[in-house]
Write an enzyme that holds these catalytic residues in place. Structure first.
Site, mmCIF file in Angstrom:
data_model
loop_
_atom_site.group_PDB
_atom_site.id
_atom_site.type_symbol
_atom_site.label_atom_id
_atom_site.label_comp_id
_atom_site.label_asym_id
_atom_site.label_seq_id
_atom_site.Cartn_x
_atom_site.Cartn_y
_atom_site.Cartn_z
ATOM 1 N N GLU A 197 -51.398 -64.681 0.595
ATOM 2 C CA GLU A 197 -51.448 -65.578 1.750
ATOM 3 C C GLU A 197 -52.642 -65.204 2.615
ATOM 4 O OE1 GLU A 197 -47.365 -67.337 2.902
ATOM 5 O OE2 GLU A 197 -47.518 -65.373 3.797
ATOM 6 N N HIS A 253 -45.169 -59.417 5.461
ATOM 7 C CA HIS A 253 -45.737 -60.713 5.847
ATOM 8 C C HIS A 253 -46.790 -60.488 6.938
ATOM 9 C CE1 HIS A 253 -46.146 -64.675 7.612
ATOM 10 N NE2 HIS A 253 -45.672 -65.155 6.467
HETATM 11 P P1 PGA Z 1 -47.289 -72.023 6.388
HETATM 12 O O1 PGA Z 1 -46.726 -70.516 6.396
HETATM 13 O O2 PGA Z 1 -46.792 -72.675 5.122
HETATM 14 O O3 PGA Z 1 -46.705 -72.631 7.626
HETATM 15 O O4 PGA Z 1 -48.761 -71.937 6.422
HETATM 16 C C1 PGA Z 1 -46.710 -69.722 5.256
HETATM 17 C C2 PGA Z 1 -46.246 -68.333 5.590
HETATM 18 O O5 PGA Z 1 -46.587 -67.819 6.670
HETATM 19 O O6 PGA Z 1 -45.520 -67.713 4.799
#
Ligand code: PGA
Length: 256
Positions: free
Chosen positions: A170, A99
């Site tokens: 992401e 992540h």
């Molecule tokens: P968020 O986070 O939905 O608060 O943008 C997503 C993540 O970091 O996995």
């Protein structure tokens, strides 16, 4: 069409067991009867036994449990670390790997690769998180970054195991409090990721892969990302801590 995967990433929240119980119960309620969606909660390690206890005795439990990280060794003298085998013993099925918030603390692609292989070796499902930072996007090197994250992240993984990996795209700048990414830009990135996977493991594996979108997902925008099977689900941070918001996301994913 495959089942959509909606994954809650609670990050380092909430701060008490009482609140965690409330959230668990809300997610279980919201997931009842949803058969087109697989709901996963990646809660902090300390709440996993609670999650397990919570789901015990509920026969038709539709929620799966996940962890937000783990170590790459099976056991031994590694103070403070958690082994994927210990997670398996707690009925955990998914583990986030790489992540951006962990990468931000110094985890590089090589470590992410070691962790991913350890997760697979324990028979669990790794969710490999990839995505460019704002400055990489501005410098127009986002695709180069993504390619390295995918290639190094999957280095040494047997081709027939790559299909078990879930990829979460992401873009770091889109994680809340940033704004969401334009859905078609996210789609372009996910197609690029699939192309790389197809070069590594073949077209069939790349086609069958689950690619999730993550970054400020909420009930209002989830459909934009999962329309036409663009993404096979979402990784949800902030909105997963609000039961009504998260229930809304599950509902929309069920329809989408
Ligand atoms: P968020 O986070 O939905 O608060 O943008 C997503 C993540 O970091 O996995």
């Amino acid at each position: 069409m495959m089942k959509k995967l909606i994954i809650a990433n609670w990050k380092m929240n909430p701060q008490s067991q009482k609140e965690a119980k409330k959230l668990f119960s809300g997610v279980l309620q919201a997931s009842k009867g949803e058969n087109k969606v697989e709901v996963v909660v990646c809660c902090p390690f300390v709440y996993l036994p609670l999650a397990l206890e919570f789901s015990c005795g509920r026969k038709k439990i539709q929620v799966r449990w996940g962890a937000q990280d783990c170590f790459f060794e099976e056991k031994g003298a590694f103070t403070g670390e958690i082994s994927p085998f210990q997670l398996r013993d707690l009925n955990v099925r998914y583990v986030l790997c790489g992540h951006s918030e962990r990468r931000g603390l110094g985890e590089d692609d090589e470590v992410v690769n070691q962790k991913l292989k350890a997760i697979l070796a324990a028979g669990l499902c790794p969710i490999l998180c990839v995505g460019e930072r704002a400055e990489e996007r501005e410098k127009r090197v986002a695709f180069r970054v993504l390619e390295k994250q995918v290639r190094v992240g999957l280095k040494g993984v047997a081709k027939n195991k790559i299909g078990k990996v879930v990829i979460a795209y992401e873009p770091v700048w889109a994680i809340s409090p940033g704004g969401p990414c334009q859905p078609d830009d996210a789609l372009t990135a996910s197609l690029f990721v699939r192309k790389i996977i197809s070069q590594i493991a073949g077209k069939k594996t790349a086609k069958g892969l689950k690619v999730l979108y993550g970054g400020s997902v909420d009930p209002q925008n989830i459909e934009d990302f999962i329309q036409g099977d663009w993404f096979q689900g979402a990784l949800v941070g902030a909105a997963s801590l609000d039961v009504r918001e998260f229930a809304g996301i599950i509902k929309r994913a069920q329809l989408g």
